[in-house]
Design a protein around this motif. Sequence first.
Motif, PDB file in Angstrom:
ATOM      1  N   THR A  75      -3.877  -2.218 -15.879  1.00 48.60           N
ATOM      2  CA  THR A  75      -4.578  -0.952 -15.630  1.00 48.60           C
ATOM      3  C   THR A  75      -6.088  -1.089 -15.709  1.00 48.60           C
ATOM      4  O   THR A  75      -6.799  -0.124 -15.469  1.00 48.60           O
ATOM      5  CB  THR A  75      -4.119   0.114 -16.639  1.00 48.60           C
ATOM      6  N   THR A  76      -6.580  -2.277 -16.041  1.00 51.42           N
ATOM      7  CA  THR A  76      -8.020  -2.510 -16.051  1.00 51.42           C
ATOM      8  C   THR A  76      -8.339  -3.668 -15.120  1.00 51.42           C
ATOM      9  O   THR A  76      -7.565  -4.614 -14.991  1.00 51.42           O
ATOM     10  CB  THR A  76      -8.544  -2.830 -17.472  1.00 51.42           C
ATOM     11  N   ASP A  77      -9.477  -3.575 -14.495  1.00 54.11           N
ATOM     12  CA  ASP A  77      -9.932  -4.587 -13.546  1.00 54.11           C
ATOM     13  C   ASP A  77     -10.130  -5.918 -14.271  1.00 54.11           C
ATOM     14  O   ASP A  77     -10.859  -5.986 -15.258  1.00 54.11           O
ATOM     15  CB  ASP A  77     -11.251  -4.123 -12.921  1.00 54.11           C
ATOM     16  N   PRO A  78      -9.478  -6.985 -13.798  1.00 53.24           N
ATOM     17  CA  PRO A  78      -9.640  -8.288 -14.442  1.00 53.24           C
ATOM     18  C   PRO A  78     -11.028  -8.903 -14.247  1.00 53.24           C
ATOM     19  O   PRO A  78     -11.352  -9.910 -14.866  1.00 53.24           O
ATOM     20  CB  PRO A  78      -8.559  -9.156 -13.808  1.00 53.24           C
ATOM     21  N   GLU A  84      -6.736 -14.911  -9.823  1.00 53.55           N
ATOM     22  CA  GLU A  84      -6.588 -14.256  -8.524  1.00 53.55           C
ATOM     23  C   GLU A  84      -5.323 -13.406  -8.448  1.00 53.55           C
ATOM     24  O   GLU A  84      -5.291 -12.377  -7.774  1.00 53.55           O
ATOM     25  CB  GLU A  84      -6.596 -15.267  -7.377  1.00 53.55           C
ATOM     26  N   TRP A  85      -4.278 -13.786  -9.164  1.00 54.17           N
ATOM     27  CA  TRP A  85      -3.029 -13.024  -9.133  1.00 54.17           C
ATOM     28  C   TRP A  85      -3.136 -11.761  -9.959  1.00 54.17           C
ATOM     29  O   TRP A  85      -2.556 -10.743  -9.621  1.00 54.17           O
ATOM     30  CB  TRP A  85      -1.869 -13.918  -9.565  1.00 54.17           C
ATOM     31  N   HIS A  86      -3.907 -11.796 -11.037  1.00 55.80           N
ATOM     32  CA  HIS A  86      -4.161 -10.586 -11.818  1.00 55.80           C
ATOM     33  C   HIS A  86      -4.978  -9.607 -10.980  1.00 55.80           C
ATOM     34  O   HIS A  86      -4.705  -8.407 -10.970  1.00 55.80           O
ATOM     35  CB  HIS A  86      -4.894 -10.913 -13.115  1.00 55.80           C
ATOM     36  N   LYS A  87      -5.965 -10.136 -10.260  1.00 52.85           N
ATOM     37  CA  LYS A  87      -6.769  -9.285  -9.380  1.00 52.85           C
ATOM     38  C   LYS A  87      -5.899  -8.649  -8.299  1.00 52.85           C
ATOM     39  O   LYS A  87      -6.051  -7.479  -7.964  1.00 52.85           O
ATOM     40  CB  LYS A  87      -7.881 -10.102  -8.720  1.00 52.85           C
ATOM     41  N   ARG A  88      -4.979  -9.437  -7.772  1.00 54.14           N
ATOM     42  CA  ARG A  88      -4.092  -8.947  -6.717  1.00 54.14           C
ATOM     43  C   ARG A  88      -3.167  -7.843  -7.248  1.00 54.14           C
ATOM     44  O   ARG A  88      -2.994  -6.810  -6.602  1.00 54.14           O
ATOM     45  CB  ARG A  88      -3.279 -10.110  -6.164  1.00 54.14           C
TER      46      ARG A  88
END
Length: 102
Positions: A75-78, A84-88
């Motif tokens: 729920t928070t921007d990485p 890259e997968w967390h961002k995705r």
Amino acid sequence: MRSEVQAFVADGPLPDWDAAEEEIDRRVGQLEVIAGPVTREEAKALVACFGPDDCYGVAWTLLHLIETGPNPVLTTDPGPHGNEWHKRLYARALNGGLIPGA
């Protein structure tokens, strides 16, 4: 948490493209026995299993498995230096209207 999820998580992040074929196949086998939907606890644990690249597409399978659980997981921007997968995952939740836009 189910034992098959615990086993996958215990082995850590997915290997990168330089890993031996046997290691990649082993991780794919571990992932294939995890039936969706996953629980929130399982999804949060699985998020830690993304490696440095897509592991020949295995990371996409992991992402889709995580998304079978209650969303959003992140729920928070990485941030710009995040995996890259967390961002995705974050972007997909944002674009899907699951979290408010910034």
